[in-house]
Enzyme design. Structure first.
Site, mmCIF file in Angstrom:
data_model
loop_
_atom_site.group_PDB
_atom_site.id
_atom_site.type_symbol
_atom_site.label_atom_id
_atom_site.label_comp_id
_atom_site.label_asym_id
_atom_site.label_seq_id
_atom_site.Cartn_x
_atom_site.Cartn_y
_atom_site.Cartn_z
ATOM 1 N N ASP A 119 0.855 -1.183 0.000
ATOM 2 C CA ASP A 119 0.000 0.000 0.000
ATOM 3 C C ASP A 119 0.894 1.237 0.000
ATOM 4 O O ASP A 119 1.422 1.635 1.040
ATOM 5 C CB ASP A 119 -0.901 -0.029 1.240
ATOM 6 C CG ASP A 119 -2.075 0.925 1.091
ATOM 7 O OD1 ASP A 119 -2.084 1.720 0.136
ATOM 8 O OD2 ASP A 119 -2.979 0.861 1.937
ATOM 9 N N LEU A 120 1.042 1.869 -1.168
ATOM 10 C CA LEU A 120 2.140 2.813 -1.396
ATOM 11 C C LEU A 120 2.300 3.882 -0.324
ATOM 12 O O LEU A 120 3.394 4.116 0.158
ATOM 13 C CB LEU A 120 1.979 3.489 -2.769
ATOM 14 C CG LEU A 120 3.152 4.416 -3.149
ATOM 15 C CD1 LEU A 120 4.457 3.643 -3.219
ATOM 16 C CD2 LEU A 120 2.900 5.118 -4.466
ATOM 17 N N ASP A 121 1.229 4.535 0.026
ATOM 18 C CA ASP A 121 1.364 5.655 0.950
ATOM 19 C C ASP A 121 0.974 5.293 2.381
ATOM 20 O O ASP A 121 0.747 6.163 3.207
ATOM 21 C CB ASP A 121 0.514 6.837 0.471
ATOM 22 C CG ASP A 121 1.193 7.557 -0.676
ATOM 23 O OD1 ASP A 121 2.394 7.323 -0.894
ATOM 24 O OD2 ASP A 121 0.522 8.353 -1.349
ATOM 25 N N GLU A 122 0.888 3.996 2.659
ATOM 26 C CA GLU A 122 0.397 3.584 3.976
ATOM 27 C C GLU A 122 1.390 2.725 4.741
ATOM 28 O O GLU A 122 1.041 2.111 5.729
ATOM 29 C CB GLU A 122 -0.925 2.811 3.795
ATOM 30 C CG GLU A 122 -2.051 3.628 3.190
ATOM 31 C CD GLU A 122 -2.703 4.564 4.199
ATOM 32 O OE1 GLU A 122 -2.855 4.174 5.367
ATOM 33 O OE2 GLU A 122 -3.048 5.692 3.801
#
Lengths: 291, 291, 291, 291
Positions: free
Chosen positions: C232-235
């Site tokens: 989850d790229l931004d998480e």
């Protein structure tokens, strides 16, 4: 020109549609009527087309005629179709504080009001809990009202609060960690004259137990936001925000504890800005002229 | 009313002795000549009796006549015996940077100038060291001057710098960790148009190796101060200060390393405030209108 | 006992399931093999049941046998089924930086690597843009690779990056404002060894143009978050967060500009923590032992 | 392994001369006696040759024998010639607060003690002023003592305070803006068990009316320092420092007001660190293991 204790400044706070020459017109009137501008800030919002100004000035001498100045400003404000407030800085706001069990913000506000740190009169504290839950607080001469929500009829309780606010002629309502969700009607009624405080995080967390969510996500900063209440309870114009560093050592309990300190600090600052006429609602946002 | 890219604002920065009606007079002229004030800040110092104002405004339409406005403002400023600057925001300052071996501030300023983050033209870098010590820097088209102190004759070296500043018609000199102590003559010459950066602590430490002193005292915060150079090298009016937390884990080496980051950040901000006409010298202090 | 320049410390970073006596066993081995612990931090996560430790120690004398200590630690770590790293502090990480047009983070990392401020070797810079967009940067001896996304085949481009990372034997990948969204496959491949930076706000804003959203909401703080890339790229687990105050005066443009400064500062700190073995992934969160 | 409410951790805080193997010996004993380390921090000062450790651990099961562990730790500490404290985290410190007219720190400490935010028992408040000056405070069940300085005999007054501290078996004395300068004898007597708070600036200002000096110098940050009292009243080991931004708009009055908020926040944090055994005096400096 000095702001000394014997020379209380007047504060003129103005919001209106922007048009050329507003500043010149306003300052011209103040000058002609014998006021010396001590500090002023303007802001012109290019998106909303609104103009905002806060001017602090002192009488230049014995010829100063407050009534005449007030009349001329009133005429000017009418011409500009402006929302404005014009008072001497020592005219105190009448404040009603709503609270629930957690009393860290309430305690701080009461202390600051009592000592004069916040120049306001707390005319009532209203709680959905009895005074016995505040065993550690000194209410002094501040009247305490226990308005419980009876039989789940929240609107009835809110109407009692509304009536009290009206009776007391209160200018400002502070939700000092008041844990009841306001009805849309009550929110609308308080629009622009009610300040709320809530926790805030990067990124934001929706739903219950936000400190637990922040803990599970491992945030390194926690914060608080003070804002005006509008119809959308937690989404009104922001007044003040602040944060504090946390770490992996923090458990939800210590996050909550650290959050309390940020909340009371942010709320006190927002209240100060409001009662010093430093905040203007500007659509969904706010204009804040800092001290 | 908007500050758009096609409508560059004018900035008028004024400092003069306070007197009634200054704001009304200035804004009146701007209004009459077709300027719309987008943002303005005033400050009136009760101790010094000085008045400070920064006004950003845009032309309201095709009838705007810059030359006539400039002439009227010049007359008004003469009447007020004011120090002032009136330019469009895209008129770039001409900057000379003085540097020594440590190049963290120099590198940052060069990068910010190149990318337009700081809207200034670096017209020269002067160092008491040869360019070879800056192997890692990209000077681009910025001329580099190696002006060593020869035979201990510091004044001779300073005179070379002075001549260069004059030849280049530079507005601002930045001491970007320039480790030479300026002579009183040179300091006086640069008075008010030269920004210096140095480390700062709570409490202050005098003398050599301040980070070592701070380490021995176990400070929990280290900081940096950017200020104008006056006769007293490290005591001129403060423009920006900032701090960062440190701990018992820090050795003098890591304090110095953390200090570098604060220094470059504080210096860049001070330079921005200066070139945007946000700073006014006010006796021993400064007035800073933040962005 | 001292961390002097002639006595480079060893760093042992350990993550494993918690069990009684781990600290005693590890420190016992270090002690028996002639190591003196200079600094150590442990953390025991009560939710995940994981144990984390970072120990810095120096050889106590000539009898110190690195190979034997390494063998004993290896056996102990196998017994604990631990993820660990054991290296002298001067063993440099091999770093690949991915960048796009905005080069403020890239410029800062290159400068810090060149000057030794960050003790790492940048073995490649990869961009989806040609080197000509970085006219202002000095890459020095760092190889630059232009890997454009051709015919919309992002996976093909990612495979080129993967191959390069493998060929170069890189330990760490830094997304220095790399504006391509990584595929799930590539994200998974980089899991735990790739650091990303993005803007962050209180409250969070999803979707495009977050600074514009923040502007419209009138936030008073803007921030940045550095975190590990996971699926989850931004998480992914957060490493560092920081904020800066903004005001109603800020337009989206100035928010972006202020955001850049926060981004580069937060990213540099996260990279420092990573290369100094101060960060441990702990499920969705991280454990960070600060310097 | 978890720090739950039903499982209060033990805290072992140790300071001794550094020697190889201390950590292994201590953690070995804790492990053998059935303790599970939940969090530990060590620090080894290369200059002073001192070792510092704070270990939080919980009993691993029913076989845990506190008395036996205590005896073994006592023997170990004797062997190391260590200063140490070993208590369960719910053993409360007995605190005496000294105050003068300004009660912002006193009010905050009393509130935090009452609500359990600070886990300490305030066993006495001593003031050189009568209780009537604290009209706005709720002392609850905390005994108040008015010990004026009579006939200028400060030592006599201090001896009364000393006797009270001894009688009450107090562990900690807090100078909550106590405006009397302690005699050298009293300072020495309180060495290491008394926390003081004072304003701090970059740069430092000596002498009277520091906020006025800071105002005249135009500082952009004001701060506060909490530290242990030693013979040199304002120069003891620093525990916590913090700052807040100020501007040219601030007058000495508002600096003082803003300073109050920083003072109470810094003092509360220092007291928390002390009562949680997070602070160690280390010569002129301190070691602080943050929460």
């Amino acid at each position: 020109m000095t702001i000394s204790k014997t020379e209380i400044p007047y504060i003129l706070a103005v919001a209106c549609e922007d048009r050329p020459g507003i500043v010149a017109r306003i300052t011209g009137v103040i000058f002609e009527e014998g006021g010396n501008i001590a500090e002023s800030q303007q802001f012109d919002d290019s998106l909303s087309g609104r103009f905002f100004s806060r001017i602090a000035f002192t009488p230049s001498g014995p010829g100063f005629d407050e009534a005449r100045l007030r009349a001329r400003l009133q005429a000017l404000m009418a011409e500009f179709d402006a929302d404005y407030r014009f008072e001497r800085a020592d005219v105190r706001r009448r404040v009603v504080i709503l609270a629930s069990k957690q009393d860290h913000c309430l305690a701080d506000l009461l202390y600051r009001a009592r000592t004069g740190d916040l120049a306001m009169d707390v005319v009532a504290v209203v709680s959905n809990h009895p005074i016995s839950v505040y065993g550690s607080l000194n209410f002094g001469s501040v009247p305490f009202h226990h308005f419980p929500v009876l039989d789940g009829d929240k609107r009835a309780q809110e109407r009692r609060i509304s009536a009290l606010i009206e009776t007391l002629n209160a200018d400002l309502v502070i939700l000092a960690r008041y844990m009841q969700i306001l009805s849309d009607e009550f929110s609308a009624e308080l629009n622009g004259r009610c300040i709320n405080i809530h926790h805030s995080f990067l990124p934001g967390f929706k739903g219950a137990r936000p400190y637990h969510q922040a803990f599970e996500r491992g945030v390194k900063l926690i914060g608080a936001t003070a804002h005006y209440v509008t119809g959308d309870l937690d989404e009104g114009p922001i007044i003040v925000q602040d944060v504090e560093a946390v770490s992996h050592r923090d458990l939800p309990d210590t996050l909550v504890r650290k959050g309390r300190d940020i909340e009371r600090r942010v709320l006190a600052r927002a209240v100060r800005y409001h009662i010093e006429d430093r905040v203007f609602v500007n659509g969904r946002t706010s204009v804040v002229f800092p001290d």
